[in-house]
Design a protein around this motif. Structure first.
Motif, PDB file in Angstrom:
ATOM      1  N   GLU A 112     -31.387  10.204  42.697  1.00 46.39           N
ATOM      2  CA  GLU A 112     -31.837  10.884  42.182  1.00 46.39           C
ATOM      3  C   GLU A 112     -32.220  11.578  40.454  1.00 46.39           C
ATOM      4  N   GLN A 113     -32.694  11.394  40.289  1.00 40.70           N
ATOM      5  CA  GLN A 113     -32.696  11.537  38.689  1.00 40.70           C
ATOM      6  C   GLN A 113     -31.673  12.862  38.017  1.00 40.70           C
ATOM      7  N   VAL A 114     -32.157  14.115  39.428  1.00 42.94           N
ATOM      8  CA  VAL A 114     -31.163  15.235  38.550  1.00 42.94           C
ATOM      9  C   VAL A 114     -29.569  15.465  38.684  1.00 42.94           C
ATOM     10  N   THR A 115     -29.458  14.870  39.781  1.00 45.95           N
ATOM     11  CA  THR A 115     -27.573  14.930  40.791  1.00 45.95           C
ATOM     12  C   THR A 115     -27.454  13.203  40.758  1.00 45.95           C
ATOM     13  N   GLN A 116     -28.290  12.368  40.223  1.00 52.92           N
ATOM     14  CA  GLN A 116     -27.572  11.000  39.640  1.00 52.92           C
ATOM     15  C   GLN A 116     -27.024  10.583  40.926  1.00 52.92           C
ATOM     16  N   GLU A 117     -27.442  11.295  42.262  1.00 47.71           N
ATOM     17  CA  GLU A 117     -27.405  10.534  43.489  1.00 47.71           C
ATOM     18  C   GLU A 117     -27.271   9.293  43.594  1.00 47.71           C
ATOM     19  N   LEU A 118     -26.532   8.001  44.286  1.00 42.69           N
ATOM     20  CA  LEU A 118     -27.652   6.937  44.531  1.00 42.69           C
ATOM     21  C   LEU A 118     -28.534   7.295  45.489  1.00 42.69           C
ATOM     22  N   ILE A 119     -30.082   6.635  45.877  1.00 44.32           N
ATOM     23  CA  ILE A 119     -30.524   6.710  47.371  1.00 44.32           C
ATOM     24  C   ILE A 119     -30.133   5.383  47.851  1.00 44.32           C
ATOM     25  N   GLY A 120     -30.090   4.701  47.186  1.00 47.82           N
ATOM     26  CA  GLY A 120     -30.492   3.533  48.462  1.00 47.82           C
ATOM     27  C   GLY A 120     -31.411   1.912  47.198  1.00 47.82           C
ATOM     28  N   LYS A 121     -31.867   1.082  47.627  1.00 48.72           N
ATOM     29  CA  LYS A 121     -32.537  -0.254  47.231  1.00 48.72           C
ATOM     30  C   LYS A 121     -33.563  -0.002  47.443  1.00 48.72           C
ATOM     31  N   VAL A 122     -34.276  -0.659  46.424  1.00 49.78           N
ATOM     32  CA  VAL A 122     -35.576  -1.394  46.846  1.00 49.78           C
ATOM     33  C   VAL A 122     -36.016  -2.167  47.298  1.00 49.78           C
ATOM     34  N   THR A 123     -36.488  -2.292  48.843  1.00 46.96           N
ATOM     35  CA  THR A 123     -37.047  -3.921  49.795  1.00 46.96           C
ATOM     36  C   THR A 123     -38.192  -4.326  49.255  1.00 46.96           C
ATOM     37  N   ASP A 124     -38.932  -3.467  49.209  1.00 44.39           N
ATOM     38  CA  ASP A 124     -40.668  -4.568  48.963  1.00 44.39           C
ATOM     39  C   ASP A 124     -40.916  -2.881  48.217  1.00 44.39           C
ATOM     40  N   VAL A 125     -41.937  -3.329  48.354  1.00 48.48           N
ATOM     41  CA  VAL A 125     -43.274  -2.666  47.084  1.00 48.48           C
ATOM     42  C   VAL A 125     -44.572  -3.156  48.445  1.00 48.48           C
ATOM     43  N   ILE A 126     -45.295  -1.812  49.248  1.00 40.38           N
ATOM     44  CA  ILE A 126     -46.272  -2.278  50.267  1.00 40.38           C
ATOM     45  C   ILE A 126     -47.401  -1.719  49.240  1.00 40.38           C
ATOM     46  N   PRO A 127     -48.672  -1.973  48.833  1.00 38.56           N
ATOM     47  CA  PRO A 127     -49.830  -1.859  48.062  1.00 38.56           C
ATOM     48  C   PRO A 127     -50.573  -0.608  49.291  1.00 38.56           C
ATOM     49  N   ALA A 128     -50.927   0.461  48.821  1.00 35.40           N
ATOM     50  CA  ALA A 128     -51.162   0.833  49.392  1.00 35.40           C
ATOM     51  C   ALA A 128     -52.521   1.558  48.314  1.00 35.40           C
ATOM     52  N   GLY A 129     -52.632   3.066  48.445  1.00 40.29           N
ATOM     53  CA  GLY A 129     -54.209   3.679  47.106  1.00 40.29           C
ATOM     54  C   GLY A 129     -53.168   3.506  46.138  1.00 40.29           C
TER      55      GLY A 129
END
Length: 178
Positions: A112-129
């Protein structure tokens, strides 16, 4: 040399050895332009060179039909089901500013950019609009893992830093609430 998977053979097409391929690439010319590709058979670790003779996109089906040199009948084609089609990882097309290869995004840490809190890790990229980043979010209280989807648009994902292996997001209210 490393390889990138660009598609998977899902079936034979007709009786003349053509193959149906489910694409896994944003560069469709890889199935349309003749030349060398690599074939990785199930349960094998070393790919073998093949010669792509021709290929065409099938509208409405989301697949390509390709012809490989030396494959002339349906039986031989059927034997290639579930094989992966590869290109050398050095064969990466140049991208425009703000474009990324999916393989480079998988595994990046999301903050999270403001708090620099780790949210998680990217596991996939899903194609959509707009593509969606699939992120495995760890709940600090109990260590459980949940999946969240983050629209991959500059307003929400302003920073992708491949050198530092991190993504910074500015989520709108409610996006991270599960």
């Amino acid at each position: 040399m490393g390889y990138l998977e660009i598609g998977k053979i899902v079936a034979a097409q007709g009786i003349k050895g053509e193959l149906r391929v489910y694409p896994n690439t944003d560069f469709p010319e890889r199935f349309e332009e003749p030349g060398t590709r690599w074939l990785l058979r199930p349960n094998q670790t070393e790919p073998e060179a093949i010669e792509l003779v021709s290929g065409r996109y099938v509208d409405g089906k989301g697949i390509y039909v390709i012809q490989i040199k030396g494959i002339h009948d349906r039986t031989t084609a059927e034997n290639l089901r579930n094989c992966k089609i590869l290109v050398p990882d050095s064969d990466r097309p140049e991208l425009e500013e703000g474009e990324f290869h999916v393989a480079d995004l998988i595994g990046l840490s999301v903050y999270e950019q403001v708090t620099q809190e780790l949210i998680g890790k990217v596991t996939d990229v899903i194609p959509a609009g707009h593509d969606l980043l699939q992120v495995a979010k760890i709940t600090p209280e109990d260590g459980s893992e949940k999946t969240i989807l983050i629209p991959f648009v500059e307003a929400i994902v302003p920073i992708v830093d491949l050198a530092r292996q991190r993504i910074e997001i500015t989520p709108p209210p409610g996006l991270l609430d599960l």
